[in-house]
Design a protein around this motif. Structure first.
Motif, PDB file in Angstrom:
ATOM      1  N   LEU A  42      -7.488  12.381  10.128  1.00  0.00           N
ATOM      2  CA  LEU A  42      -7.228  11.449   8.816  1.00  0.00           C
ATOM      3  C   LEU A  42      -5.544  11.747   8.646  1.00  0.00           C
ATOM      4  O   LEU A  42      -4.775  10.932   8.288  1.00  0.00           O
ATOM      5  CB  LEU A  42      -7.928  11.624   7.615  1.00  0.00           C
ATOM      6  N   SER A  43      -5.246  13.168   8.438  1.00  0.00           N
ATOM      7  CA  SER A  43      -3.897  13.445   7.942  1.00  0.00           C
ATOM      8  C   SER A  43      -2.976  12.907   9.175  1.00  0.00           C
ATOM      9  O   SER A  43      -1.899  12.513   8.841  1.00  0.00           O
ATOM     10  CB  SER A  43      -3.907  14.949   8.097  1.00  0.00           C
ATOM     11  N   ARG A  44      -3.229  13.179  10.431  1.00  0.00           N
ATOM     12  CA  ARG A  44      -2.248  12.553  11.566  1.00  0.00           C
ATOM     13  C   ARG A  44      -2.085  10.875  11.463  1.00  0.00           C
ATOM     14  O   ARG A  44      -1.161  10.542  11.506  1.00  0.00           O
ATOM     15  CB  ARG A  44      -2.796  12.987  12.761  1.00  0.00           C
ATOM     16  N   LEU A  45      -3.241  10.219  11.088  1.00  0.00           N
ATOM     17  CA  LEU A  45      -3.295   8.969  10.722  1.00  0.00           C
ATOM     18  C   LEU A  45      -2.407   8.438   9.644  1.00  0.00           C
ATOM     19  O   LEU A  45      -1.632   7.522   9.609  1.00  0.00           O
ATOM     20  CB  LEU A  45      -4.776   8.232  10.573  1.00  0.00           C
ATOM     21  N   HIS A  46      -2.529   9.325   8.413  1.00  0.00           N
ATOM     22  CA  HIS A  46      -1.829   9.034   7.336  1.00  0.00           C
ATOM     23  C   HIS A  46      -0.555   9.142   7.309  1.00  0.00           C
ATOM     24  O   HIS A  46       0.496   8.478   6.918  1.00  0.00           O
ATOM     25  CB  HIS A  46      -2.421   9.971   6.008  1.00  0.00           C
ATOM     26  N   ARG A  47      -0.079  10.111   8.104  1.00  0.00           N
ATOM     27  CA  ARG A  47       1.673  10.627   8.158  1.00  0.00           C
ATOM     28  C   ARG A  47       1.988   9.687   9.154  1.00  0.00           C
ATOM     29  O   ARG A  47       3.466   9.602   9.341  1.00  0.00           O
ATOM     30  CB  ARG A  47       1.466  11.774   8.913  1.00  0.00           C
ATOM     31  N   ASP A  48       1.370   8.960  10.258  1.00  0.00           N
ATOM     32  CA  ASP A  48       2.108   8.106  11.258  1.00  0.00           C
ATOM     33  C   ASP A  48       2.264   6.898  10.541  1.00  0.00           C
ATOM     34  O   ASP A  48       1.658   5.863  10.895  1.00  0.00           O
ATOM     35  CB  ASP A  48       1.030   8.117  12.469  1.00  0.00           C
ATOM     36  N   GLN A  49       3.450   6.762   9.876  1.00  0.00           N
ATOM     37  CA  GLN A  49       3.857   5.546   9.127  1.00  0.00           C
ATOM     38  C   GLN A  49       5.314   5.181   9.535  1.00  0.00           C
ATOM     39  O   GLN A  49       6.102   6.086   9.736  1.00  0.00           O
ATOM     40  CB  GLN A  49       3.384   5.387   7.805  1.00  0.00           C
ATOM     41  N   PRO A  50       5.735   3.934   9.445  1.00  0.00           N
ATOM     42  CA  PRO A  50       7.266   3.684   9.812  1.00  0.00           C
ATOM     43  C   PRO A  50       8.192   4.217   8.792  1.00  0.00           C
ATOM     44  O   PRO A  50       9.337   4.234   8.718  1.00  0.00           O
ATOM     45  CB  PRO A  50       7.127   2.189  10.467  1.00  0.00           C
ATOM     46  N   ILE A  51       7.815   4.048   7.419  1.00  0.00           N
ATOM     47  CA  ILE A  51       8.207   4.281   6.320  1.00  0.00           C
ATOM     48  C   ILE A  51       7.415   4.948   5.407  1.00  0.00           C
ATOM     49  O   ILE A  51       6.349   4.781   5.357  1.00  0.00           O
ATOM     50  CB  ILE A  51       8.775   2.979   5.744  1.00  0.00           C
ATOM     51  N   ALA A  52       7.836   6.162   4.615  1.00  0.00           N
ATOM     52  CA  ALA A  52       7.152   6.859   3.704  1.00  0.00           C
ATOM     53  C   ALA A  52       6.447   5.980   2.739  1.00  0.00           C
ATOM     54  O   ALA A  52       7.328   5.159   2.205  1.00  0.00           O
ATOM     55  CB  ALA A  52       7.874   7.909   3.456  1.00  0.00           C
ATOM     56  N   PRO A  53       5.422   6.371   2.055  1.00  0.00           N
ATOM     57  CA  PRO A  53       4.752   5.678   0.994  1.00  0.00           C
ATOM     58  C   PRO A  53       5.605   5.208  -0.105  1.00  0.00           C
ATOM     59  O   PRO A  53       5.691   4.229  -0.952  1.00  0.00           O
ATOM     60  CB  PRO A  53       3.480   6.013   0.812  1.00  0.00           C
ATOM     61  N   LEU A  54       6.271   6.500  -0.588  1.00  0.00           N
ATOM     62  CA  LEU A  54       7.075   6.476  -1.799  1.00  0.00           C
ATOM     63  C   LEU A  54       8.316   5.648  -1.506  1.00  0.00           C
ATOM     64  O   LEU A  54       8.769   4.758  -2.369  1.00  0.00           O
ATOM     65  CB  LEU A  54       7.453   8.080  -2.290  1.00  0.00           C
ATOM     66  N   ASP A  55       8.980   5.661  -0.533  1.00  0.00           N
ATOM     67  CA  ASP A  55      10.227   5.009  -0.077  1.00  0.00           C
ATOM     68  C   ASP A  55       9.679   3.370  -0.023  1.00  0.00           C
ATOM     69  O   ASP A  55      10.574   2.543  -0.424  1.00  0.00           O
ATOM     70  CB  ASP A  55      10.610   5.324   1.064  1.00  0.00           C
ATOM     71  N   TYR A  78       0.831  -1.146  -0.039  1.00  0.00           N
ATOM     72  CA  TYR A  78       0.010   0.036   0.140  1.00  0.00           C
ATOM     73  C   TYR A  78       0.966   1.153  -0.052  1.00  0.00           C
ATOM     74  O   TYR A  78       1.871   1.267   0.907  1.00  0.00           O
ATOM     75  CB  TYR A  78      -0.927  -0.063   1.155  1.00  0.00           C
ATOM     76  N   MET A  79       0.769   2.093  -0.997  1.00  0.00           N
ATOM     77  CA  MET A  79       1.409   3.424  -1.074  1.00  0.00           C
ATOM     78  C   MET A  79       0.579   4.431  -1.158  1.00  0.00           C
ATOM     79  O   MET A  79       0.836   5.398  -2.096  1.00  0.00           O
ATOM     80  CB  MET A  79       2.403   3.080  -2.225  1.00  0.00           C
ATOM     81  N   GLY A  80      -0.668   4.577  -0.598  1.00  0.00           N
ATOM     82  CA  GLY A  80      -1.690   5.663  -0.807  1.00  0.00           C
ATOM     83  C   GLY A  80      -1.014   6.899  -0.442  1.00  0.00           C
ATOM     84  O   GLY A  80      -0.384   7.007   0.695  1.00  0.00           O
ATOM     85  N   GLY A  81      -1.054   7.927  -1.080  1.00  0.00           N
ATOM     86  CA  GLY A  81      -0.505   9.255  -0.840  1.00  0.00           C
ATOM     87  C   GLY A  81       1.026   9.513  -1.078  1.00  0.00           C
ATOM     88  O   GLY A  81       1.831  10.330  -0.552  1.00  0.00           O
ATOM     89  N   PHE A  82       1.504   8.254  -1.844  1.00  0.00           N
ATOM     90  CA  PHE A  82       3.098   8.567  -2.361  1.00  0.00           C
ATOM     91  C   PHE A  82       3.496   9.555  -2.947  1.00  0.00           C
ATOM     92  O   PHE A  82       4.436  10.183  -2.838  1.00  0.00           O
ATOM     93  CB  PHE A  82       3.411   7.185  -2.983  1.00  0.00           C
ATOM     94  N   GLN A  83       2.505  10.338  -3.543  1.00  0.00           N
ATOM     95  CA  GLN A  83       2.791  11.523  -4.185  1.00  0.00           C
ATOM     96  C   GLN A  83       2.690  12.933  -3.372  1.00  0.00           C
ATOM     97  O   GLN A  83       3.251  13.962  -3.831  1.00  0.00           O
ATOM     98  CB  GLN A  83       1.750  11.813  -5.428  1.00  0.00           C
TER      99      GLN A  83
END
Length: 524
Positions: free
Chosen positions: A442-455, A272-277
Motif C-alpha cells: 500500500l505504501s508503494r502504491l500511495h507514493r507512486d503519484q505524478p505529483i505530491a498530494p500537498l502540492d 484527492y489529497m490523501g496523505g498530504f500531511q
C-alpha cells in the motif's frame, strides 16, 4: 561588481514576483485532529507567500491566537461544547456502553442516542458562526478565497455572505461522508460510515446499509433545519436553501485517496489529497533515539489513541500495560492519564511524540492506533502494520479498510480485555509477515503519484484564487432538486403518458366494440 548587482537584481525580482503572487486567504477551521491537518495546509500556503487570517473562538482548544504564519480574528462565544473534558467524558461513556450493551443497542445508541450530543456541538458552532456574520469589519475586508472544513457547516454561509470562492478541506459534510452529497453513490457497494461493511456486501448488509443511510440523512436534515437553515434565512434571505448552498463549493480537497478508500464514482471538482500531511522521517530527539536503539534487533512499537483521547479507563490501561510488559520489544505510548501499575521497564509513557518520525524509523515494527485518518495515512506512507482499537466516529470503518487489505488487525472495546486478546493480536501482527508486506505494498502504491498530494492541494487552492472560483467544474446536479436529479418527475411523466395511451386505447377499443355490436344488432 557587475555580477553582484545582477545577482541582487535577480533576487529582488524573484522576491517581488513571489510577493505579488501572494493572496489573502480567510480560513474557518475546526478543532482537534481536523485542525492538525488544516494547519499543515496553512504552513505550506504561508511558505508560498500567502497571507492567512484564521477565524477562531475565544474558547478554542487547539487554534492558537498568536502565530508566526497567520493572523487570527477571535470571536467571543458564550460556551463551546467541544473541549478536552467534553471529549474525555464522551469517550468514557461510549467505552462503558460498548462494553456492556448488545450490538443492536450499541447501534441504536450511536445512531439515535448520540444525536442530542451531535446537535449540541452543531448549535455551539452555529453560535460561533453568528458572531462571525455579525462582524462588519470582516465584511469590509478583502479576501480572495475562503478555506473551510465543512464538518461544521458555517463555511458555506460565510462564503456566500462575503461573496468569496469556497474551497473545502473535507472528508465529512456535517453528518455524512462528503461524496454522498455530491457524487453518485450506489448503496449496493458504497458502505455508509458506521456500518462496519466493506464494498462487498451481502443482501442483509445492504439492507442495514440502506437503513443507516436513511438515519444519517434524517439526522443531517434535522441539524440543517435547526441550526443552519435559520442562519441562511437570517443573513442571506428567506429564499436561500442551505442544502444547495452547502454543496456548492468550488473545490473539494478530499482527505483520502483510492489506496485507502474503496473505488467509487466521483466528480470533476473533487481533488484527492490523501496523505498530504505525510513526509519523510526526521531524526528523533536524542532521548527517544537512545530508547529505541536500546531495543536491539527486536525493534519497537508505538501506541497512540489520537488527539482527543488523553486518558483511558484504568482497567484497560492496566491490561494494555501488562501485555506490553510481556514483549521483548520497546514500546513508546502516548498517554496522559495515571501511570499504570503494571507498566514494564520496556514501555515509555510520553505526553507527546513525533509520530511521523517514529513511524518512519527503521526499527519500528507496529503501530497500535485508534483509527484516525491522519495516523492511518502516516502508517500507510511508512508501511507500518496496525493493530486497531477503534473508539468512536469513523475509526472502525477506517481500520476496516486496512484490515480488508490484509494490513491491520482490529480489536473491539467489548472484547479487548478478554482472553489475552490484545496481546495475541499484537503478537500475530508482529510474527505474521503478510501484515507488513501488505502495508508496504500500500505504501508503494500511495507514493507512486505524478505529483505530491500537498502540492496538488496547493495548486487547486491557488487555481481558485487566480480564476475567482471553479464554476466550470461544478456539475449541474448541484443545482437540481432531488426529484429532478433522480428523474422521478420524468418517470412519473412517462408513466402517466403510457397510462394515458393505454386508457385511450382501451376506451377506443370499447367504443369500437360497442359500435360493431350495435351494427350487428341492427342487421339482425
Amino acid at each position: 561588481m557587475k555580477l553582484v548587482y545582477c545577482c541582487t537584481a535577480l533576487l529582488l525580482f524573484i522576491l517581488t514576483h513571489r510577493v505579488c503572487l501572494g493572496g489573502n486567504i480567510l480560513v474557518l477551521p475546526i478543532e482537534g485532529s481536523h485542525w492538525i491537518n488544516m494547519d499543515i495546509l496553512l504552513q505550506a500556503l504561508h511558505s508560498r507567500g500567502h497571507n492567512l487570517t484564521i477565524l477562531r473562538s475565544d474558547k478554542s482548544w487547539y487554534v492558537k491566537e498568536n502565530s508566526s504564519y497567520y493572523q487570527s480574528k477571535t470571536f467571543s462565544v458564550e460556551k463551546s461544547s467541544v473541549n478536552e473534558s467534553f471529549m474525555t467524558k464522551l469517550l468514557f461513556e461510549m467505552v462503558d456502553y460498548e462494553r456492556g450493551a448488545l450490538p443492536i443497542m450499541n447501534f441504536l445508541h450511536l445512531t439515535v442516542g448520540m444525536f442530542g450530543t451531535f446537535l449540541e456541538i452543531q448549535n455551539s458552532f452555529g453560535e460561533f458562526t453568528t458572531a462571525i456574520l455579525d462582524d462588519e469589519n470582516l465584511k469590509n475586508s478583502h479576501f480572495d478565497v475562503l478555506l473551510s472544513d465543512p464538518c461544521w457547516g458555517g463555511g458555506a454561509i460565510l462564503a456566500k455572505h462575503l461573496n468569496l470562492p469556497l474551497v473545502y478541506n473535507v472528508r465529512w459534510l456535517i453528518a455524512g461522508e462528503a461524496h454522498l452529497s455530491i457524487a453518485p453513490s450506489p448503496l449496493s457497494y458504497i458502505p455508509i460510515t458506521g456500518s462496519g461493511h466493506t464494498d462487498k456486501m451481502t443482501f442483509i448488509q445492504r439492507v442495514y446499509n440502506m437503513i443507516l443511510h436513511l438515519i444519517t440523512e434524517i439526522q443531517k436534515n434535522l441539524v440543517i433545519k435547526v441550526v443552519y437553515q435559520k442562519l441562511c434565512e437570517k443573513y442571506l434571505g428567506p429564499d436561500c436553501d442551505y442544502n444547495q448552498l452547502m454543496i456548492d463549493a468550488d473545490i473539494y480537497l478530499m482527505r483520502s485517496d483510492f489506496v485507502f478508500e474503496y473505488p467509487r464514482p466521483t466528480m470533476p471538482n473533487v481533488v484527492y489529497m490523501g496523505g498530504f500531511q505525510c513526509k519523510p522521517a526526521k531524526a528523533l530527539p536524542q532521548h527517544l533515539e537512545d530508547f529505541v536503539q536500546g531495543s536491539g534487533d527486536h525493534g519497537f512499537i508505538i501506541m497512540s489513541l489520537g488527539t482527543f483521547v488523553s486518558e483511558f479507563p484504568s482497567d484497560l490501561t492496566e491490561m494494555i500495560a501488562a501485555a506490553f510488559a510481556k514483549l521483548p520489544l520497546k514500546v513508546i505510548w502516548k498517554y496522559k492519564g495515571e501511570r499504570p501499575t503494571t507498566l514494564g521497564n520496556n514501555t515509555l509513557l510520553v505526553d507527546w511524540m513525533p509520530q511521523n518520525d517514529l513511524l518512519g524509523h527503521p526499527k519500528v515494527k507496529l503501530f497500535v492506533a485508534h483509527g484516525g485518518t491522519n495516523g492511518l495515512q502516516e502508517a500507510i506512507y511508512h508501511g507500518v502494520p496496525v493493530v486497531g482499537l477503534p473508539l468512536f466516529f469513523d475509526q472502525y470503518d477506517n481500520l476496516l479498510r486496512l484490515k480488508d487489505r490484509g494490513a491491520a488487525k482490529i480489536l473491539s472495546l467489548a472484547t479487548v480485555d478478554k482472553d489475552d486478546n490484545f496481546l495475541k493480536a499484537v503478537e500475530e501482527v508482529l510474527t505474521e509477515s503478510s501484515y507488513r508486506e501488505n502495508m508496504q505494498r500500500l505504501s508503494r502504491l500511495h507514493r507512486d503519484q505524478p505529483i505530491a498530494p500537498l502540492d496538488n492541494a496547493l495548486f487547486w487552492i491557488e487555481f481558485v484564487m487566480r480564476h475567482k472560483g471553479a464554476a466550470h467544474l461544478k456539475a449541474e446536479s448541484y443545482r437540481m432538486p432531488w426529484y429532478s436529479y433522480h428523474s422521478v418527475d420524468v418517470v412519473l411523466f412517462l408513466t402517466g403518458a403510457v397510462l394515458l395511451l393505454l386508457v385511450t386505447a382501451v376506451v377506443f377499443i370499447r367504443c369500437l366494440c360497442s359500435t360493431l355490436c350495435k351494427r350487428k344488432v341492427k342487421r339482425d
